[in-house]
Design a protein around this motif. Sequence first.
Motif, PDB file in Angstrom:
ATOM      1  N   ILE A   1     -13.267  10.129   3.760  1.00 41.45           N
ATOM      2  CA  ILE A   1     -12.332  10.429   2.764  1.00 41.45           C
ATOM      3  C   ILE A   1     -11.612  11.729   3.044  1.00 41.45           C
ATOM      4  O   ILE A   1     -10.451  11.634   2.845  1.00 41.45           O
ATOM      5  N   LEU A   2     -12.319  12.709   3.486  1.00 43.95           N
ATOM      6  CA  LEU A   2     -11.650  14.058   3.735  1.00 43.95           C
ATOM      7  C   LEU A   2     -10.633  13.775   4.758  1.00 43.95           C
ATOM      8  O   LEU A   2      -9.632  14.354   4.678  1.00 43.95           O
ATOM      9  N   LEU A   3     -10.959  12.974   5.918  1.00 43.13           N
ATOM     10  CA  LEU A   3     -10.071  13.032   7.048  1.00 43.13           C
ATOM     11  C   LEU A   3      -8.780  12.024   6.493  1.00 43.13           C
ATOM     12  O   LEU A   3      -7.643  12.588   6.836  1.00 43.13           O
TER      13      LEU A   3
ATOM     14  N   LEU B   1      -7.384   5.944  -2.493  1.00 45.57           N
ATOM     15  CA  LEU B   1      -8.303   6.068  -1.474  1.00 45.57           C
ATOM     16  C   LEU B   1      -9.303   4.856  -1.559  1.00 45.57           C
ATOM     17  O   LEU B   1      -9.878   4.292  -0.717  1.00 45.57           O
ATOM     18  N   ALA B   2      -9.477   4.317  -2.854  1.00 43.42           N
ATOM     19  CA  ALA B   2     -10.393   3.477  -2.805  1.00 43.42           C
ATOM     20  C   ALA B   2     -10.078   2.121  -2.267  1.00 43.42           C
ATOM     21  O   ALA B   2     -10.812   1.507  -1.456  1.00 43.42           O
ATOM     22  N   ALA B   3      -8.719   1.970  -2.499  1.00 46.09           N
ATOM     23  CA  ALA B   3      -8.378   0.473  -1.776  1.00 46.09           C
ATOM     24  C   ALA B   3      -8.290   0.636  -0.313  1.00 46.09           C
ATOM     25  O   ALA B   3      -8.422  -0.125   0.420  1.00 46.09           O
ATOM     26  N   THR B   4      -7.633   1.893   0.116  1.00 47.23           N
ATOM     27  CA  THR B   4      -7.835   2.232   1.529  1.00 47.23           C
ATOM     28  C   THR B   4      -9.152   1.982   2.275  1.00 47.23           C
ATOM     29  O   THR B   4      -9.180   1.360   3.361  1.00 47.23           O
ATOM     30  N   LEU B   5     -10.063   2.689   1.576  1.00 44.89           N
ATOM     31  CA  LEU B   5     -11.455   2.700   2.129  1.00 44.89           C
ATOM     32  C   LEU B   5     -12.315   1.302   1.748  1.00 44.89           C
ATOM     33  O   LEU B   5     -13.258   1.115   2.378  1.00 44.89           O
TER      34      LEU B   5
END
Length: 116
Positions: free
Chosen positions: A36-38, A52-56
């Motif tokens: 997440i940080l990256l 972020l939730a969708a990407t990860l």
Amino acid sequence: MPADLTATEALGLWHRVVLEQVRRDGHDLSLRQLSILLQIYLVPPPHTVRGLAATLGVTKPVITRALDTMGALHLVDRERDDKDRRNVIIKRTLAGALYLEKLGDLIRAEARHTAP
């Protein structure tokens, strides 16, 4: 740094980096938190919890828990989106940038041990 590592060399590099991270006095992050940080620091903003939730490929509560931890460490900050109050915008911090810069330096240093 060699462009092509064998699987064993790549795992050895990762092992040395992770081991050194654990040995240091600072906080070590989980793989999820680090990913997440990256994402926040290497991909241009804006970043939202939903994005972020969708990407990860994880749920929003997973992102929120990770951000809670990273926020307590001052690696990221959050604020409500003024245009859409449902969205939470994730902000970069100086502490987060320094954390990743030190991590990058550590990876480079350990990679030198892999070079022939």
